[in-house]
Design a protein around this motif. Structure first.
Motif, PDB file in Angstrom:
ATOM      1  N   GLY A 118      34.227  36.266 -32.863  1.00 33.72           N
ATOM      2  CA  GLY A 118      33.282  36.758 -32.230  1.00 33.72           C
ATOM      3  C   GLY A 118      32.182  37.488 -33.650  1.00 33.72           C
ATOM      4  N   ASP A 119      31.940  37.082 -34.626  1.00 35.94           N
ATOM      5  CA  ASP A 119      31.130  37.662 -35.499  1.00 35.94           C
ATOM      6  C   ASP A 119      30.296  36.953 -35.724  1.00 35.94           C
ATOM      7  OD1 ASP A 119      32.841  39.874 -36.009  1.00 35.94           O
ATOM      8  OD2 ASP A 119      33.625  38.374 -37.374  1.00 35.94           O
ATOM      9  N   LEU A 120      28.822  37.421 -35.189  1.00 36.96           N
ATOM     10  CA  LEU A 120      27.823  36.712 -35.720  1.00 36.96           C
ATOM     11  C   LEU A 120      26.765  36.730 -37.161  1.00 36.96           C
ATOM     12  CD1 LEU A 120      25.697  34.766 -34.757  1.00 36.96           C
ATOM     13  CD2 LEU A 120      24.404  36.649 -33.636  1.00 36.96           C
ATOM     14  N   LEU A 121      26.927  35.536 -37.406  1.00 31.17           N
ATOM     15  CA  LEU A 121      26.017  35.926 -39.174  1.00 31.17           C
ATOM     16  C   LEU A 121      24.679  34.729 -39.426  1.00 31.17           C
ATOM     17  CD1 LEU A 121      29.023  35.171 -41.887  1.00 31.17           C
ATOM     18  CD2 LEU A 121      27.510  38.046 -41.025  1.00 31.17           C
ATOM     19  N   GLY A 122      24.096  34.780 -40.228  1.00 34.32           N
ATOM     20  CA  GLY A 122      22.726  34.402 -40.077  1.00 34.32           C
ATOM     21  C   GLY A 122      22.391  33.425 -41.982  1.00 34.32           C
ATOM     22  N   ARG A 123      21.586  32.497 -42.116  1.00 38.30           N
ATOM     23  CA  ARG A 123      21.588  32.848 -43.789  1.00 38.30           C
ATOM     24  C   ARG A 123      19.771  31.300 -43.824  1.00 38.30           C
ATOM     25  NH1 ARG A 123      26.168  29.268 -46.507  1.00 38.30           N
ATOM     26  NH2 ARG A 123      27.057  31.890 -46.580  1.00 38.30           N
ATOM     27  N   ILE A 124      19.346  31.434 -44.532  1.00 40.97           N
ATOM     28  CA  ILE A 124      18.289  31.525 -44.792  1.00 40.97           C
ATOM     29  C   ILE A 124      17.957  31.009 -46.584  1.00 40.97           C
ATOM     30  CG2 ILE A 124      17.024  33.498 -44.347  1.00 40.97           C
ATOM     31  CD1 ILE A 124      14.405  31.265 -43.270  1.00 40.97           C
ATOM     32  N   GLU A 125      17.281  29.744 -46.746  1.00 41.22           N
ATOM     33  CA  GLU A 125      17.069  29.591 -47.850  1.00 41.22           C
ATOM     34  C   GLU A 125      16.289  28.469 -48.119  1.00 41.22           C
ATOM     35  OE1 GLU A 125      20.903  27.146 -50.304  1.00 41.22           O
ATOM     36  OE2 GLU A 125      21.727  28.196 -48.117  1.00 41.22           O
ATOM     37  N   GLY A 126      15.837  28.257 -49.233  1.00 38.34           N
ATOM     38  CA  GLY A 126      14.752  27.315 -49.459  1.00 38.34           C
ATOM     39  C   GLY A 126      14.460  27.212 -50.800  1.00 38.34           C
ATOM     40  N   TYR A 127      14.049  26.351 -51.132  1.00 44.16           N
ATOM     41  CA  TYR A 127      13.525  25.882 -52.852  1.00 44.16           C
ATOM     42  C   TYR A 127      12.258  24.551 -53.060  1.00 44.16           C
ATOM     43  CZ  TYR A 127      15.995  21.298 -52.860  1.00 44.16           C
ATOM     44  OH  TYR A 127      16.925  20.406 -52.245  1.00 44.16           O
ATOM     45  N   PRO A 140      12.616  27.172 -58.196  1.00 42.75           N
ATOM     46  CA  PRO A 140      12.350  28.916 -57.974  1.00 42.75           C
ATOM     47  C   PRO A 140      13.231  27.836 -56.011  1.00 42.75           C
ATOM     48  CG  PRO A 140      10.129  27.666 -57.516  1.00 42.75           C
ATOM     49  CD  PRO A 140      10.821  26.622 -58.151  1.00 42.75           C
ATOM     50  N   ARG A 141      14.450  29.261 -56.285  1.00 43.51           N
ATOM     51  CA  ARG A 141      15.103  29.596 -55.710  1.00 43.51           C
ATOM     52  C   ARG A 141      15.146  30.680 -54.725  1.00 43.51           C
ATOM     53  NH1 ARG A 141      18.844  24.998 -54.035  1.00 43.51           N
ATOM     54  NH2 ARG A 141      20.610  25.912 -53.225  1.00 43.51           N
ATOM     55  N   ALA A 142      15.571  30.458 -53.449  1.00 44.10           N
ATOM     56  CA  ALA A 142      15.989  31.421 -52.504  1.00 44.10           C
ATOM     57  C   ALA A 142      16.381  31.263 -51.328  1.00 44.10           C
ATOM     58  CB  ALA A 142      14.336  32.444 -52.131  1.00 44.10           C
ATOM     59  N   GLU A 143      17.618  32.380 -50.862  1.00 42.91           N
ATOM     60  CA  GLU A 143      18.214  32.676 -50.425  1.00 42.91           C
ATOM     61  C   GLU A 143      18.804  34.115 -49.833  1.00 42.91           C
ATOM     62  OE1 GLU A 143      23.961  31.825 -49.692  1.00 42.91           O
ATOM     63  OE2 GLU A 143      22.124  30.414 -50.943  1.00 42.91           O
ATOM     64  N   VAL A 144      19.090  34.622 -48.500  1.00 41.68           N
ATOM     65  CA  VAL A 144      19.495  35.287 -47.342  1.00 41.68           C
ATOM     66  C   VAL A 144      20.196  35.394 -47.303  1.00 41.68           C
ATOM     67  CG1 VAL A 144      17.989  37.476 -46.405  1.00 41.68           C
ATOM     68  CG2 VAL A 144      16.571  36.192 -47.935  1.00 41.68           C
ATOM     69  N   ASN A 145      20.712  36.098 -46.471  1.00 45.77           N
ATOM     70  CA  ASN A 145      22.106  36.521 -45.682  1.00 45.77           C
ATOM     71  C   ASN A 145      22.471  37.701 -44.613  1.00 45.77           C
ATOM     72  OD1 ASN A 145      24.538  33.880 -46.246  1.00 45.77           O
ATOM     73  ND2 ASN A 145      23.321  34.490 -48.313  1.00 45.77           N
ATOM     74  N   LEU A 146      22.218  37.276 -43.425  1.00 48.46           N
ATOM     75  CA  LEU A 146      22.453  38.546 -42.210  1.00 48.46           C
ATOM     76  C   LEU A 146      23.719  38.641 -41.952  1.00 48.46           C
ATOM     77  CD1 LEU A 146      18.935  37.110 -40.988  1.00 48.46           C
ATOM     78  CD2 LEU A 146      19.262  39.057 -42.763  1.00 48.46           C
ATOM     79  N   SER A 147      23.697  39.653 -41.089  1.00 49.80           N
ATOM     80  CA  SER A 147      24.597  40.142 -39.975  1.00 49.80           C
ATOM     81  C   SER A 147      24.540  40.322 -39.318  1.00 49.80           C
ATOM     82  CB  SER A 147      25.938  40.246 -40.805  1.00 49.80           C
ATOM     83  OG  SER A 147      26.694  40.691 -40.769  1.00 49.80           O
ATOM     84  N   GLU A 164      19.484  36.581 -53.063  1.00 49.55           N
ATOM     85  CA  GLU A 164      19.072  35.951 -54.329  1.00 49.55           C
ATOM     86  C   GLU A 164      18.074  35.216 -54.466  1.00 49.55           C
ATOM     87  OE1 GLU A 164      21.235  32.711 -57.036  1.00 49.55           O
ATOM     88  OE2 GLU A 164      22.511  33.438 -55.666  1.00 49.55           O
ATOM     89  N   LEU A 165      17.703  35.580 -55.955  1.00 51.41           N
ATOM     90  CA  LEU A 165      16.133  34.942 -56.419  1.00 51.41           C
ATOM     91  C   LEU A 165      16.871  34.162 -57.609  1.00 51.41           C
ATOM     92  CD1 LEU A 165      13.483  37.389 -55.184  1.00 51.41           C
ATOM     93  CD2 LEU A 165      14.267  35.405 -53.264  1.00 51.41           C
ATOM     94  N   GLY A 166      15.787  32.879 -57.672  1.00 52.25           N
ATOM     95  CA  GLY A 166      16.706  32.848 -58.849  1.00 52.25           C
ATOM     96  C   GLY A 166      15.258  31.189 -59.320  1.00 52.25           C
ATOM     97  N   LEU A 167      14.963  31.304 -60.780  1.00 53.94           N
ATOM     98  CA  LEU A 167      14.498  30.343 -61.674  1.00 53.94           C
ATOM     99  C   LEU A 167      14.952  29.543 -62.182  1.00 53.94           C
ATOM    100  CD1 LEU A 167      11.431  28.713 -61.799  1.00 53.94           C
ATOM    101  CD2 LEU A 167      10.852  30.538 -63.414  1.00 53.94           C
ATOM    102  N   ARG A 168      14.964  27.913 -62.124  1.00 58.38           N
ATOM    103  CA  ARG A 168      16.154  27.107 -62.959  1.00 58.38           C
ATOM    104  C   ARG A 168      15.153  25.861 -63.409  1.00 58.38           C
ATOM    105  NH1 ARG A 168      18.686  28.814 -58.843  1.00 58.38           N
ATOM    106  NH2 ARG A 168      20.660  30.279 -59.651  1.00 58.38           N
TER     107      ARG A 168
END
Length: 216
Positions: A118-127, A140-147, A164-168
């Motif tokens: 019954g746990d609820l999590l969320g995630r959004i990411e993009g590049y 450039p890339r970003a990811e965010v996780n929620l609970s 997480e933020l990154g540049l590759r």
């Protein structure tokens, strides 16, 4: 006629991240990829991501099996299941999410996960792929996780879990094979950070990364 009008089935395997990470003299690894099979409207999609330390074992890994349906020219709605392999105890989640191409060519995806507990999590990411030359690409890339709640057995606190933020920067030897180097910053927040500190773990920092992007 089916081929001319888009009625054929196709497939793709994309390993967007397959890299070594170096932070404070420690070396780890990280992967993120997906494979799909189907047509323009309906597809079966399998996603996987995970990370670990060399000599320290696998820290986190998950696999998703999703039904993907186009809801417009640029976006797909997805639903299915997610299985966490690490950390222990493993969890199974129902998944509903989306992925697609936003205005100005931003690749984005998001999902909500409901576990068998019954746990609820969320995630959004993009590049975003910014071409410097015909072969050199900055991403450039970003990811965010929620609970929505504390999950102490998994080391997760409610609210903003981590980001997480990154540049590759990659060089496309051919379109399907591109080595890259870059930097990534990650941080745990709130209750998740407090749980990590209590366990003697780091709450984040900068990583130097080197890897390869492959698709076929």
């Amino acid at each position: 006629m089916m081929k001319e009008h888009g009625g054929m089935s196709y497939s793709q395997v994309m390993l967007n991240l397959a890299e070594i990470q170096i932070r404070d003299g420690k070396e780890g690894y990280h992967w993120d990829g997906e494979a799909w099979f189907g047509g323009d409207i309906n597809r079966l999609t399998v996603k996987s991501e995970g990370e670990g330390d060399f000599g320290g074992g696998l820290e986190g890994a998950e696999v998703q099996a999703l039904y993907s349906r186009a809801i417009g020219p640029y976006f797909n709605l997805q639903a299915g299941v997610r299985q966490d392999i690490r950390p222990e105890p493993s969890r199974t989640y129902a998944v509903i999410g989306f992925e697609g191409l936003a205005p100005y060519w931003f690749e984005i995806e998001g999902a909500a996960f409901v576990s068998d507990k019954g746990d609820l999590l969320g995630r959004i990411e993009g590049y975003y792929d910014q071409r410097i030359t015909q072969r050199l690409v900055a991403q450039p890339r970003a990811e965010v996780n929620l609970s929505a709640q504390d999950m102490r057995a998994e080391g997760i606190g409610s609210g903003l879990v981590n980001a997480e933020l990154g540049l590759r920067v990659r060089y496309e030897i051919v379109r399907e094979f591109a080595p890259y180097v870059g930097v990534a910053w990650e941080r745990k927040f709130g209750e998740t950070a407090r749980i990590a500190r209590a366990a003697g773990e780091d709450t984040g920092g900068f990583n130097l990364v080197a890897g390869v992007r492959v698709w076929f």
